[in-house]
Design a protein around this motif. Sequence first.
Motif: not given
Length: 289
Positions: A160, A168, A186-188, A193
Motif C-alpha cells: 500500500t 484523496e 482519486s484512487p486513494f 491506496l
Amino acid sequence: MPSSVRIGSQDLTVDVSSLGAEMQALTSSDGRSWLWTGDAAFWSGRSPILFPIVGKAPDDMISIDGTPYPMAQHGFARRNEFRLAASTATMCRYELAASEATRAVFPFDFLFAVEHAVTGRAVTISAEVSNRGRKIMPFGLGFHPAFAWPLPGASGRAHTVTLDNEGEPGLVRLVGGLIDPAPLPSPFDKGRLVLDHGMFEQDAMIFPEGAGEGLRYGAEGGPALRFRFENLPNLALWTKPGAPFLCVEPWHGTAAQTGASGELSERPSTTLLAPGTTARFAFSVEIGQ
C-alpha cells in the motif's frame, strides 16, 4: 567512466554514482536491499534525478522566450557526469555546472548540486539549483527513485501507499508522454491506496497537487519505507506492469500538457528562479515497519 561513493551509518549503506549523481543501492545492516536493481530487462534506471525538465516535451523540444531547443525526456542531468565536491563517511555532494554542451540546449548559467546524507535508518537526498546568470531561469526538478516491489521479505503480501495527510488527490494520466489535464477520480480512499499492477497499464499515476508532504510505502503487516518531501508538491507513482519495482516520484514540475505551448516557463509547477538565487528540493526515506 563513472565513479561511485559509498556512505552510511551502522544501520544503512548508500552507494551513489557520479553519473547523474544517482543512488545505486540502499542496503540495511541486515543485508536487505531496498532499491531497485536496475535490471535492463524492465528498466535500467535506479534513482535518476530529473533536470531541467520532468517528463516529456512536445516532439522533445522546449521553447525559451520563443526559441526552440531540443530536450529529451526528463532532461540532461541524469546523463551527465557530476563532479564530487565533498564527501564524508555519512554524506556526499556532487555538482554539475553549466557547460558549452548544456547551454546549447538550456541557455542558462547554473550550478546543480545533489547531496546524499545518511542519518540512522534514513537517507536524505537534496538538490540545490543556483542561477548564476542575469535572467530568470525556468526549470523543473524531480526525483525518480525505484524501490523493490515486493519489499524484502514481503512476497505475497499486499502493498500500500498511505498518505500522511489522509488525502484523496486528483489523478491525471499521460497521453503520448504528455499530461492530459482532465482530472480523474482519486484512487486513494482516505489516504490509502492498495497497489495493483493493473493500475499502471496506462503508464504513471500522477497527482499534481494534494498528496502532501509525506507517505508510507509498505507491505501489510510487514516492512515499510517512510517518505518526507520538501518543496515537492507533485507526486507520481510508476512501474511497468509486472515489473518488481515501484517508483515513488516527488516532483516540482511535470510533463507538458497536451495541446499546450512548448514554452518551458508555462509548464505546470515550473520554478522561475531569479538571478543570484538558489532553490532547494529534498526528500528523505527511512526504513521501518
